[in-house]
Design a protein around this motif. Sequence first.
Motif, PDB file in Angstrom:
ATOM      1  N   PHE A 102      -0.742   5.480  -1.503  1.00  0.00           N
ATOM      2  CA  PHE A 102      -1.381   5.992  -2.664  1.00  0.00           C
ATOM      3  C   PHE A 102      -0.824   6.913  -3.437  1.00  0.00           C
ATOM      4  O   PHE A 102      -0.717   8.083  -2.836  1.00  0.00           O
ATOM      5  CB  PHE A 102      -2.747   6.596  -1.840  1.00  0.00           C
ATOM      6  CG  PHE A 102      -4.016   7.056  -2.766  1.00  0.00           C
ATOM      7  CD1 PHE A 102      -4.585   5.912  -3.617  1.00  0.00           C
ATOM      8  CD2 PHE A 102      -3.955   8.150  -3.045  1.00  0.00           C
ATOM      9  CE1 PHE A 102      -5.417   6.460  -4.302  1.00  0.00           C
ATOM     10  CE2 PHE A 102      -5.060   8.799  -3.701  1.00  0.00           C
ATOM     11  CZ  PHE A 102      -6.058   7.734  -4.817  1.00  0.00           C
ATOM     12  N   THR A 103      -0.253   6.772  -4.679  1.00  0.00           N
ATOM     13  CA  THR A 103       0.330   7.650  -5.463  1.00  0.00           C
ATOM     14  C   THR A 103       1.869   8.123  -5.005  1.00  0.00           C
ATOM     15  O   THR A 103       2.715   7.876  -5.636  1.00  0.00           O
ATOM     16  CB  THR A 103      -0.353   9.018  -5.699  1.00  0.00           C
ATOM     17  OG1 THR A 103      -1.643   8.773  -6.286  1.00  0.00           O
ATOM     18  CG2 THR A 103       0.241   9.994  -6.669  1.00  0.00           C
TER      19      THR A 103
ATOM     20  N   GLU B  57       0.892  -1.208  -0.159  1.00  0.00           N
ATOM     21  CA  GLU B  57       0.194  -0.201  -0.025  1.00  0.00           C
ATOM     22  C   GLU B  57       0.844   1.353  -0.034  1.00  0.00           C
ATOM     23  O   GLU B  57       1.988   1.092   0.498  1.00  0.00           O
ATOM     24  CB  GLU B  57      -1.062   0.024   1.097  1.00  0.00           C
ATOM     25  CG  GLU B  57      -2.433  -0.569   0.740  1.00  0.00           C
ATOM     26  CD  GLU B  57      -3.050  -0.027  -0.459  1.00  0.00           C
ATOM     27  OE1 GLU B  57      -2.728   0.859  -0.839  1.00  0.00           O
ATOM     28  OE2 GLU B  57      -3.753  -0.881  -0.901  1.00  0.00           O
TER      29      GLU B  57
ATOM     30  N   ARG C 146      -3.657  -4.459  -3.747  1.00  0.00           N
ATOM     31  CA  ARG C 146      -3.349  -3.121  -3.591  1.00  0.00           C
ATOM     32  C   ARG C 146      -4.191  -2.233  -4.162  1.00  0.00           C
ATOM     33  O   ARG C 146      -4.878  -2.369  -5.286  1.00  0.00           O
ATOM     34  CB  ARG C 146      -1.767  -2.890  -4.571  1.00  0.00           C
ATOM     35  CG  ARG C 146      -1.685  -1.628  -4.816  1.00  0.00           C
ATOM     36  CD  ARG C 146      -0.090  -1.559  -5.387  1.00  0.00           C
ATOM     37  NE  ARG C 146       0.066   0.075  -5.616  1.00  0.00           N
ATOM     38  CZ  ARG C 146       0.324   1.041  -4.850  1.00  0.00           C
ATOM     39  NH1 ARG C 146       0.225   0.707  -3.544  1.00  0.00           N
ATOM     40  NH2 ARG C 146       0.626   2.124  -5.334  1.00  0.00           N
ATOM     41  N   MET C 147      -4.631  -1.126  -3.614  1.00  0.00           N
ATOM     42  CA  MET C 147      -5.896  -0.311  -4.036  1.00  0.00           C
ATOM     43  C   MET C 147      -5.408   0.389  -5.421  1.00  0.00           C
ATOM     44  O   MET C 147      -6.588   0.415  -6.117  1.00  0.00           O
ATOM     45  CB  MET C 147      -5.996   0.834  -2.836  1.00  0.00           C
ATOM     46  CG  MET C 147      -7.310   1.427  -2.944  1.00  0.00           C
ATOM     47  SD  MET C 147      -7.894   2.559  -1.552  1.00  0.00           S
ATOM     48  CE  MET C 147      -6.746   3.744  -1.862  1.00  0.00           C
ATOM     49  N   THR C 148      -4.323   0.584  -5.652  1.00  0.00           N
ATOM     50  CA  THR C 148      -4.247   1.351  -7.067  1.00  0.00           C
ATOM     51  C   THR C 148      -3.087   0.341  -7.808  1.00  0.00           C
ATOM     52  O   THR C 148      -2.022   0.733  -7.536  1.00  0.00           O
ATOM     53  CB  THR C 148      -3.722   2.779  -6.973  1.00  0.00           C
ATOM     54  OG1 THR C 148      -2.673   2.792  -6.017  1.00  0.00           O
ATOM     55  CG2 THR C 148      -4.806   3.522  -6.476  1.00  0.00           C
TER      56      THR C 148
ATOM     57  N   ASP D 258      -0.417  -0.535  -9.887  1.00  0.00           N
ATOM     58  CA  ASP D 258       0.439   0.240 -10.933  1.00  0.00           C
ATOM     59  C   ASP D 258       1.472  -0.522 -11.399  1.00  0.00           C
ATOM     60  O   ASP D 258       1.587  -1.615 -11.402  1.00  0.00           O
ATOM     61  CB  ASP D 258       0.937   1.438 -10.066  1.00  0.00           C
ATOM     62  CG  ASP D 258       1.298   1.424  -8.798  1.00  0.00           C
ATOM     63  OD1 ASP D 258       1.803   0.328  -8.406  1.00  0.00           O
ATOM     64  OD2 ASP D 258       1.396   2.400  -8.109  1.00  0.00           O
TER      65      ASP D 258
ATOM     66  N   HIS E  86     -12.517   2.252  -5.280  1.00  0.00           N
ATOM     67  CA  HIS E  86     -11.656   2.669  -4.299  1.00  0.00           C
ATOM     68  C   HIS E  86     -12.145   2.514  -2.942  1.00  0.00           C
ATOM     69  O   HIS E  86     -11.447   2.237  -1.899  1.00  0.00           O
ATOM     70  CB  HIS E  86     -11.287   4.276  -4.458  1.00  0.00           C
ATOM     71  CG  HIS E  86     -10.065   4.260  -5.281  1.00  0.00           C
ATOM     72  ND1 HIS E  86      -9.256   3.190  -6.105  1.00  0.00           N
ATOM     73  CD2 HIS E  86      -9.516   5.511  -5.980  1.00  0.00           C
ATOM     74  CE1 HIS E  86      -8.239   3.757  -6.611  1.00  0.00           C
ATOM     75  NE2 HIS E  86      -8.580   5.040  -6.614  1.00  0.00           N
TER      76      HIS E  86
ATOM     77  N   SER F  11      -0.864   5.366 -13.717  1.00  0.00           N
ATOM     78  CA  SER F  11      -0.875   6.659 -12.900  1.00  0.00           C
ATOM     79  C   SER F  11      -0.884   7.672 -13.763  1.00  0.00           C
ATOM     80  O   SER F  11      -0.186   8.618 -13.930  1.00  0.00           O
ATOM     81  CB  SER F  11       0.131   6.802 -11.939  1.00  0.00           C
ATOM     82  OG  SER F  11       0.248   5.580 -11.243  1.00  0.00           O
TER      83      SER F  11
ATOM     84  N   SER G 237      -7.890  -5.187  -6.467  1.00  0.00           N
ATOM     85  CA  SER G 237      -7.673  -3.704  -6.745  1.00  0.00           C
ATOM     86  C   SER G 237      -8.759  -3.083  -7.074  1.00  0.00           C
ATOM     87  O   SER G 237      -9.821  -3.774  -7.324  1.00  0.00           O
ATOM     88  CB  SER G 237      -6.296  -3.807  -7.459  1.00  0.00           C
ATOM     89  OG  SER G 237      -6.058  -2.454  -8.018  1.00  0.00           O
ATOM     90  N   SER G 238      -8.682  -1.871  -6.945  1.00  0.00           N
ATOM     91  CA  SER G 238      -9.849  -1.077  -7.322  1.00  0.00           C
ATOM     92  C   SER G 238      -9.389  -0.175  -8.692  1.00  0.00           C
ATOM     93  O   SER G 238     -10.163   0.120  -9.420  1.00  0.00           O
ATOM     94  CB  SER G 238     -10.087  -0.040  -6.087  1.00  0.00           C
ATOM     95  OG  SER G 238      -9.033   0.646  -5.754  1.00  0.00           O
ATOM     96  N   PHE G 239      -8.122  -0.064  -8.729  1.00  0.00           N
ATOM     97  CA  PHE G 239      -7.670   1.009 -10.136  1.00  0.00           C
ATOM     98  C   PHE G 239      -6.506   0.202 -10.727  1.00  0.00           C
ATOM     99  O   PHE G 239      -5.659  -0.467  -9.712  1.00  0.00           O
ATOM    100  CB  PHE G 239      -7.503   2.133  -9.414  1.00  0.00           C
ATOM    101  CG  PHE G 239      -6.569   3.081 -10.746  1.00  0.00           C
ATOM    102  CD1 PHE G 239      -7.157   3.738 -11.501  1.00  0.00           C
ATOM    103  CD2 PHE G 239      -5.097   2.836 -10.455  1.00  0.00           C
ATOM    104  CE1 PHE G 239      -6.324   4.387 -12.496  1.00  0.00           C
ATOM    105  CE2 PHE G 239      -4.422   3.811 -11.272  1.00  0.00           C
ATOM    106  CZ  PHE G 239      -4.911   4.369 -12.291  1.00  0.00           C
TER     107      PHE G 239
END
Length: 305
Positions: free
Chosen positions: A22-23, A20, A46-48, A50, A100, A73, A67-69
């Motif tokens: 976020f960006t 985890e 992993r939420m995003t 990438d 998310h 990025s 995941s959600s996204f």
Amino acid sequence: MSMREAVAAFVHDGATVCLEGFTHLVPTAAGHEIIRQGRKDLTVVRMTADIVVDQMIAAGCVSRLVSSFVGNSSAGSLGELRRRIERADPAPLAFEEYSHYGMVCRYLAGSQRLPFYPLRSYGGSDLPGVNSDLRKVTSPYPGPDGEPEQIYVVPPVNPDVTIIHAQRADRRGNTQIWGLTGIQAEAVYAADKAIVVVEEVVEDEVVRSDPNRTLVPSHAVDAVVVCPRGAHPSFAQGYYDRDNDFYRAWSHISKDPERLRAWLAEWVYGTADHAEYVEKLGEEFWAGLAVGEALSEPVNYGRRL
């Protein structure tokens, strides 16, 4: 611990591993060490999802993604992930998709050891049609119209190990994050074990001087790994900037399977650890990602006279 020791101790074949950040503060170096150690059949949460997830999938580490996204990025696509999901090329990838907020709720349920977590945002969504774990229950309380209400719920997530990156910690594992914060604390509490990767370890007095920045306390941490620049190509607020050139380049690298595997061979398998990866990029490169000071105003917490 060293990164090699921490991954060897807590990341095992077949495990559910949460990465985890976020960006900001993406645990890239940890993902690379998982690749170097040849872990297999992982469920990655992993939420995003990438670049680091794309790399782990290409290395054959991941059999299931939660995941959600998924995406590069704002800079493009994830070639390996798309090949696996869309064409099962060179092998299929199981994918559990959430929003998310659905992922946030899964971490909340997991961290609190709840059987599920309710949310309204799936009403009218197509997601329940592709994910059978998005279910409805009857609320024990009347809805806004006074009638019984059906409400969506998501299941908890309880990883075998959660790995996060952060700016600093003390040797006990009291971990401080500032700038963009995501769901790192809840992801740590949801897991059986937790590895915290930090830019630097500081003295206890530094952490005590600013306790509100401690997002993850020591009792939730099993390993502290010092790994400067370990979030690259993402950024660590106050330490180095985001490598936008690499994000743009990755779409072209991952689009071509041979080029992607050549990149892994040179930059992950071809480096002994993240320190060698950092050295290979060179000081001139890192100077281009340097950041200036933007100091926070001091806070007087007060003490007894």
